[in-house]
Design a protein around this motif. Structure first.
Motif, mmCIF file in Angstrom:
data_model
loop_
_atom_site.group_PDB
_atom_site.id
_atom_site.type_symbol
_atom_site.label_atom_id
_atom_site.label_comp_id
_atom_site.label_asym_id
_atom_site.label_seq_id
_atom_site.Cartn_x
_atom_site.Cartn_y
_atom_site.Cartn_z
ATOM 1 N N SER A 63 63.194 -5.211 62.408
ATOM 2 C CA SER A 63 62.236 -5.444 61.320
ATOM 3 C C SER A 63 60.782 -5.467 61.784
ATOM 4 N N GLY A 64 60.430 -4.669 62.743
ATOM 5 C CA GLY A 64 59.049 -4.576 63.172
ATOM 6 C C GLY A 64 58.573 -5.722 64.043
ATOM 7 N N MET A 65 59.459 -6.610 64.434
ATOM 8 C CA MET A 65 59.081 -7.743 65.266
ATOM 9 C C MET A 65 59.591 -7.510 66.681
ATOM 10 N N ASP A 66 58.773 -7.856 67.652
ATOM 11 C CA ASP A 66 59.209 -7.733 69.037
ATOM 12 C C ASP A 66 60.297 -8.758 69.323
ATOM 13 N N PRO A 67 61.379 -8.340 69.975
ATOM 14 C CA PRO A 67 62.459 -9.273 70.262
ATOM 15 C C PRO A 67 62.118 -10.182 71.438
ATOM 16 N N VAL A 68 61.320 -11.174 71.174
ATOM 17 C CA VAL A 68 60.895 -12.105 72.210
ATOM 18 C C VAL A 68 61.449 -13.476 71.865
ATOM 19 N N GLY A 69 62.054 -14.119 72.810
ATOM 20 C CA GLY A 69 62.561 -15.462 72.579
ATOM 21 C C GLY A 69 63.991 -15.455 72.071
ATOM 22 N N ASP A 70 64.415 -16.593 71.563
ATOM 23 C CA ASP A 70 65.777 -16.772 71.091
ATOM 24 C C ASP A 70 65.965 -16.120 69.726
ATOM 25 N N ALA A 71 67.099 -15.507 69.513
ATOM 26 C CA ALA A 71 67.385 -14.862 68.235
ATOM 27 C C ALA A 71 67.740 -15.875 67.154
ATOM 28 N N ARG A 72 68.100 -17.068 67.549
ATOM 29 C CA ARG A 72 68.493 -18.095 66.576
ATOM 30 C C ARG A 72 67.293 -18.953 66.212
ATOM 31 N N GLN A 73 66.442 -18.392 65.361
ATOM 32 C CA GLN A 73 65.254 -19.117 64.924
ATOM 33 C C GLN A 73 65.528 -19.761 63.569
ATOM 34 N N HIS A 74 64.894 -20.887 63.326
ATOM 35 C CA HIS A 74 65.014 -21.545 62.038
ATOM 36 C C HIS A 74 64.005 -20.941 61.076
ATOM 37 N N PHE A 75 64.466 -20.635 59.871
ATOM 38 C CA PHE A 75 63.588 -20.122 58.837
ATOM 39 C C PHE A 75 63.213 -21.252 57.902
ATOM 40 N N ASP A 76 62.043 -21.157 57.346
ATOM 41 C CA ASP A 76 61.602 -22.168 56.398
ATOM 42 C C ASP A 76 62.444 -22.076 55.126
#
Length: 131
Positions: free
Chosen positions: A47-60
């Motif tokens: 989705s146009g975002m660089d894959p940096v960090g953990d894939a399991r991010q919390h969404f608001d």
């Protein structure tokens, strides 16, 4: 019943031509196409975002609320289309009996009022405001 396959020969020839073209196009791109595997090309893309960090991010929570509201109002249209088709048929070819037209109309009005009240409630709670 007499079954003759000769009438289907043009369809079979067309099918062979289509499959042959698809296979030859895939093979040709693999054989003669340029190939440069770099680190950037081999990196996953989301989705146009660089894959940096953990894939399991919390969404608001606001993303989920907007998605649920979208689904509610999208499903509303699924209920309104059949009613609109049935309600506005010609008298010669009715899909909805004349005795039920008034009852169904008021049922749809109650349905739309319920959705309007839910929309106003969500608006008052600030669901549509981005912080």
């Amino acid at each position: 019943m007499d079954f003759d396959l000769s009438t289907y020969y043009p369809i079979f020839i067309y099918l062979v031509a289509v499959v042959g073209f698809a296979v030859s196009a895939i093979v040709a791109t693999q054989l003669i196409g340029p190939r440069k595997d770099t680190l950037v090309k081999l990196m996953p893309y989301e989705s146009g975002m660089d894959p940096v960090g953990d894939a399991r991010q919390h969404f608001d929570v606001k993303f989920y609320l907007i998605a649920i509201l979208f689904l509610v109002f999208d499903v509303e249209l699924l209920f309104l289309y059949p009613w609109a088709v049935a309600a506005y048929q010609t008298p010669e070819d009715p899909l909805l009996p004349a005795a039920l037209r008034a009852a169904v109309f008021w049922e749809v009005v109650v349905f739309l009022l319920t959705l309007a009240i839910a929309y106003v409630y969500a608006w008052r709670k600030g669901v549509f405001r981005w912080r």
